[in-house]
Design a protein around this motif. Structure first.
Motif, PDB file in Angstrom:
ATOM      1  N   ILE A  44     -15.135  32.615  35.792  1.00  0.00           N
ATOM      2  CA  ILE A  44     -14.807  31.677  36.879  1.00  0.00           C
ATOM      3  C   ILE A  44     -15.893  30.623  37.007  1.00  0.00           C
ATOM      4  CG2 ILE A  44     -14.583  31.491  39.391  1.00  0.00           C
ATOM      5  CD1 ILE A  44     -13.170  34.291  39.262  1.00  0.00           C
ATOM      6  N   GLU A  45     -17.150  31.045  36.956  1.00  0.00           N
ATOM      7  CA  GLU A  45     -18.264  30.096  37.068  1.00  0.00           C
ATOM      8  C   GLU A  45     -18.313  29.146  35.877  1.00  0.00           C
ATOM      9  OE1 GLU A  45     -20.239  29.579  39.733  1.00  0.00           O
ATOM     10  OE2 GLU A  45     -18.930  31.045  40.691  1.00  0.00           O
ATOM     11  N   LEU A  46     -18.045  29.660  34.679  1.00  0.00           N
ATOM     12  CA  LEU A  46     -18.042  28.801  33.492  1.00  0.00           C
ATOM     13  C   LEU A  46     -16.932  27.753  33.555  1.00  0.00           C
ATOM     14  CD1 LEU A  46     -18.785  31.380  30.645  1.00  0.00           C
ATOM     15  CD2 LEU A  46     -20.256  29.523  31.431  1.00  0.00           C
ATOM     16  N   VAL A 101     -15.754  43.206  36.393  1.00  0.00           N
ATOM     17  CA  VAL A 101     -15.856  42.304  37.538  1.00  0.00           C
ATOM     18  C   VAL A 101     -16.904  41.222  37.278  1.00  0.00           C
ATOM     19  CG1 VAL A 101     -16.539  42.175  39.975  1.00  0.00           C
ATOM     20  CG2 VAL A 101     -15.014  43.997  39.210  1.00  0.00           C
ATOM     21  N   LYS A 102     -18.043  41.607  36.736  1.00  0.00           N
ATOM     22  CA  LYS A 102     -19.090  40.621  36.434  1.00  0.00           C
ATOM     23  C   LYS A 102     -18.618  39.615  35.393  1.00  0.00           C
ATOM     24  CE  LYS A 102     -23.165  43.245  37.737  1.00  0.00           C
ATOM     25  NZ  LYS A 102     -24.457  43.786  37.356  1.00  0.00           N
ATOM     26  N   LEU A 103     -17.911  40.084  34.361  1.00  0.00           N
ATOM     27  CA  LEU A 103     -17.386  39.180  33.336  1.00  0.00           C
ATOM     28  C   LEU A 103     -16.365  38.211  33.922  1.00  0.00           C
ATOM     29  CD1 LEU A 103     -17.010  41.581  30.277  1.00  0.00           C
ATOM     30  CD2 LEU A 103     -18.612  39.681  30.515  1.00  0.00           C
ATOM     31  N   GLN A 104     -15.519  38.704  34.805  1.00  0.00           N
ATOM     32  CA  GLN A 104     -14.533  37.830  35.458  1.00  0.00           C
ATOM     33  C   GLN A 104     -15.233  36.767  36.305  1.00  0.00           C
ATOM     34  OE1 GLN A 104     -12.232  40.893  37.407  1.00  0.00           O
ATOM     35  NE2 GLN A 104     -10.679  40.914  35.788  1.00  0.00           N
TER      36      GLN A 104
END
Length: 98
Positions: free
Chosen positions: A31-33, A24-27
């Motif tokens: 998205i932010e990147l 979840v954190k990687l996803q």
């Protein structure tokens, strides 16, 4: 005999529970990147020595290709630069398929 502690192998579900927050954190990071502005990629260039080493061209051949327009270039003083993307296009256009 020595006593060894038992090693417990976690279940597949246990591993999934450990990895889910990471996924979840990687996803969220992805998205932010994607929201960040794209940096213009700086062009990469070959110099005369690069063309000689990579493609086996002689100085005279490089000069001839520059003069007849076969080889696009940028000149900075006495330095000739050849954009990598342009060289790749030339190679692709001259590709021989049998």
């Amino acid at each position: 005999m020595k006593n060894f502690d038992e090693i417990q192998i976690p279940s597949v579900r246990g591993i999934q529970l450990l990895l889910e927050p990471i996924v979840v954190k990687l996803q969220n990071l992805e998205i932010e990147l994607q929201k960040l502005p794209k940096k213009a990629q700086s062009s990469k260039y070959y110099r005369n020595n690069d063309l000689k080493q990579l493609f086996g061209l002689s100085n005279n051949t490089i000069i001839k290709y520059r003069e007849n327009g076969t080889l696009p270039f940028t000149r900075l003083g006495d330095v000739y630069l050849y954009e990598v993307d342009e060289i790749n296009k030339i190679l692709k256009l001259n590709e021989v398929k049998l």
